[in-house]
Design a protein around this motif. Structure first.
Motif, PDB file in Angstrom:
ATOM      1  N   CYS A  36       0.829  -1.200   0.000  1.00 39.63           N
ATOM      2  CA  CYS A  36       0.000   0.000   0.000  1.00 39.63           C
ATOM      3  C   CYS A  36       0.868   1.257   0.000  1.00 39.63           C
ATOM      4  N   LEU A  37       0.538   2.205  -0.841  1.00 35.93           N
ATOM      5  CA  LEU A  37       1.265   3.472  -0.914  1.00 35.93           C
ATOM      6  C   LEU A  37       0.656   4.503   0.022  1.00 35.93           C
ATOM      7  N   GLU A  38       1.516   5.203   0.750  1.00 37.98           N
ATOM      8  CA  GLU A  38       1.081   6.367   1.525  1.00 37.98           C
ATOM      9  C   GLU A  38       2.029   7.519   1.222  1.00 37.98           C
ATOM     10  N   ILE A  39       1.474   8.720   1.080  1.00 39.68           N
ATOM     11  CA  ILE A  39       2.284   9.928   0.880  1.00 39.68           C
ATOM     12  C   ILE A  39       1.912  10.927   1.961  1.00 39.68           C
ATOM     13  N   THR A  40       2.889  11.338   2.742  1.00 43.74           N
ATOM     14  CA  THR A  40       2.646  12.347   3.769  1.00 43.74           C
ATOM     15  C   THR A  40       3.436  13.611   3.436  1.00 43.74           C
ATOM     16  N   TYR A  41       3.063  14.686   4.108  1.00 44.70           N
ATOM     17  CA  TYR A  41       3.697  15.985   3.860  1.00 44.70           C
ATOM     18  C   TYR A  41       4.444  16.431   5.107  1.00 44.70           C
ATOM     19  N   ASN A  42       5.699  16.859   4.935  1.00 46.71           N
ATOM     20  CA  ASN A  42       6.510  17.347   6.042  1.00 46.71           C
ATOM     21  C   ASN A  42       6.266  18.851   6.205  1.00 46.71           C
ATOM     22  N   PHE A  43       5.625  19.228   7.290  1.00 50.11           N
ATOM     23  CA  PHE A  43       5.248  20.623   7.513  1.00 50.11           C
ATOM     24  C   PHE A  43       6.472  21.532   7.690  1.00 50.11           C
ATOM     25  N   GLU A  44       7.551  20.969   8.222  1.00 50.30           N
ATOM     26  CA  GLU A  44       8.713  21.792   8.567  1.00 50.30           C
ATOM     27  C   GLU A  44       9.516  22.225   7.349  1.00 50.30           C
ATOM     28  N   ASN A  45       9.751  21.294   6.427  1.00 46.84           N
ATOM     29  CA  ASN A  45      10.588  21.656   5.279  1.00 46.84           C
ATOM     30  C   ASN A  45       9.859  21.628   3.937  1.00 46.84           C
ATOM     31  N   GLY A  46       8.551  21.379   3.951  1.00 45.99           N
ATOM     32  CA  GLY A  46       7.772  21.449   2.716  1.00 45.99           C
ATOM     33  C   GLY A  46       8.055  20.355   1.713  1.00 45.99           C
ATOM     34  N   THR A  47       8.479  19.176   2.195  1.00 46.23           N
ATOM     35  CA  THR A  47       8.753  18.059   1.285  1.00 46.23           C
ATOM     36  C   THR A  47       7.693  16.972   1.463  1.00 46.23           C
ATOM     37  N   PHE A  48       7.676  16.030   0.518  1.00 51.38           N
ATOM     38  CA  PHE A  48       6.735  14.916   0.561  1.00 51.38           C
ATOM     39  C   PHE A  48       7.479  13.620   0.895  1.00 51.38           C
ATOM     40  N   HIS A  49       6.784  12.750   1.613  1.00 58.31           N
ATOM     41  CA  HIS A  49       7.401  11.496   2.058  1.00 58.31           C
ATOM     42  C   HIS A  49       6.579  10.307   1.553  1.00 58.31           C
ATOM     43  N   PRO A  50       6.922   9.775   0.374  1.00 65.44           N
ATOM     44  CA  PRO A  50       6.231   8.579  -0.112  1.00 65.44           C
ATOM     45  C   PRO A  50       6.858   7.325   0.507  1.00 65.44           C
ATOM     46  N   HIS A  51       6.041   6.382   0.905  1.00 69.90           N
ATOM     47  CA  HIS A  51       6.558   5.136   1.472  1.00 69.90           C
ATOM     48  C   HIS A  51       5.517   4.034   1.295  1.00 69.90           C
ATOM     49  N   LEU A  52       5.949   2.803   1.491  1.00 70.02           N
ATOM     50  CA  LEU A  52       5.099   1.643   1.264  1.00 70.02           C
ATOM     51  C   LEU A  52       4.849   0.897   2.567  1.00 70.02           C
ATOM     52  N   HIS A  53       3.575   0.658   2.856  1.00 68.58           N
ATOM     53  CA  HIS A  53       3.197  -0.204   3.975  1.00 68.58           C
ATOM     54  C   HIS A  53       2.836  -1.564   3.385  1.00 68.58           C
ATOM     55  N   CYS A  54       3.447  -2.610   3.904  1.00 64.98           N
ATOM     56  CA  CYS A  54       3.241  -3.944   3.345  1.00 64.98           C
ATOM     57  C   CYS A  54       2.790  -4.926   4.425  1.00 64.98           C
ATOM     58  N   LEU A  55       1.690  -5.613   4.155  1.00 60.21           N
ATOM     59  CA  LEU A  55       1.262  -6.721   4.992  1.00 60.21           C
ATOM     60  C   LEU A  55       1.825  -7.972   4.345  1.00 60.21           C
TER      61      LEU A  55
END
Length: 268
Positions: free
Chosen positions: A144-163
């Protein structure tokens, strides 16, 4: 005084309030404004009917928009995803144990950079899963893909959650993969000179709780309340465009077989 209908519609009303926030952000966006009207009218009509078995009222019809940026549809998709995955886990658990594996890449800026990063991350996962050491012990996976936003430096953090499904003998097997090994293989798949951060742990005890932990990331609503209007609009637009046409949820091997055996349809 609350009526039965008030109780039934309470959650939908709260979600509609969140929809209104998203609509305001999308209304003036020249790239995604067409989605605003769909999300605005999502869930305007709800049809309930009593169950023939229990008499309990259940939702039987509605005009949901199915947009990925819609909080109402995200919530419903999350619940349906959880229910379907839990059925598959119950179906497989006699001979299988489960891991929660998180695979990350460095944060990046938005636009084409984020789109490219997500695309390359999917390719890297394909390589990672085909490595002999991984394929031998990971007998199934829900990615599963999740993309979060870093409020401090304005970057995006894409990562994979896997069962991840493994045989019950995995933890006592000579093929057991330690953290350092998994980290090295993921870094290799991503062609990274530096070790990339990962997280891995066995799902113990309450399997339902462990499944929920993984599933909630698949369609987690964006947390935009701490952002000013312009930034929130930018984050919503960026993630909306990146997710367009992406297959955020992917099933492999015994997980895919389990969905097929139980005739569970794809939530996307």
């Amino acid at each position: 005084m609350y009526t039965e209908i008030d109780v039934l519609t309470k959650d939908f009303i709260e979600l509609k309030k969140k929809n209104d926030v998203i609509v305001d952000l999308l209304r003036d966006d020249f790239l995604l404004s067409d989605k605003a009207d769909k999300i605005l009218t999502c869930g305007d009509f709800l049809g309930f009917s009593p169950s023939s078995d229990t008499g309990e009222f259940k939702l039987v019809s509605a005009n949901f928009c199915r947009e990925r940026l819609c909080p109402t549809c995200q919530k419903r998709r999350s619940l349906k995803m959880y229910a379907n995955v839990l059925k598959v886990v119950e179906y497989l658990k006699t001979n299988v144990r489960f891991l929660h594996l998180v695979l990350t890449v460095p944060n990046c800026s938005g636009g084409e950079t984020l789109t490219y990063t997500v695309r390359e991350m999917f390719k890297s996962f394909g390589k990672f899963y085909k490595y002999k050491d991984v394929k031998r012990v990971f007998i199934g996976c829900l990615r599963c893909l999740e993309i979060t936003y870093n409020f401090e430096n304005g970057t995006f953090h894409p990562h994979l959650h896997c069962l991840v499904a493994v045989k019950k003998s995995y933890f006592n097997s000579r093929y057991y993969l330690k953290y350092d090994t998994l980290q090295a293989l993921w870094s290799k798949a991503c062609k990274s000179d530096k070790p990339l951060q990962i997280s891995v742990g066995a799902i113990k005890g309450d399997i339902a709780k462990g499944v929920a932990e993984v599933c909630k990331y698949c369609v987690k609503p964006l947390d935009l309340e701490e952002l000013d209007f312009t930034t929130a609009q930018y984050v919503l637009r960026t993630i909306g465009l990146v997710l367009k046409g992406q297959r955020c949820i992917q099933k492999h091997r015994v997980m895919k077989d389990g969905f097929k055996a139980l005739n569970s349809y794809d939530e996307e």
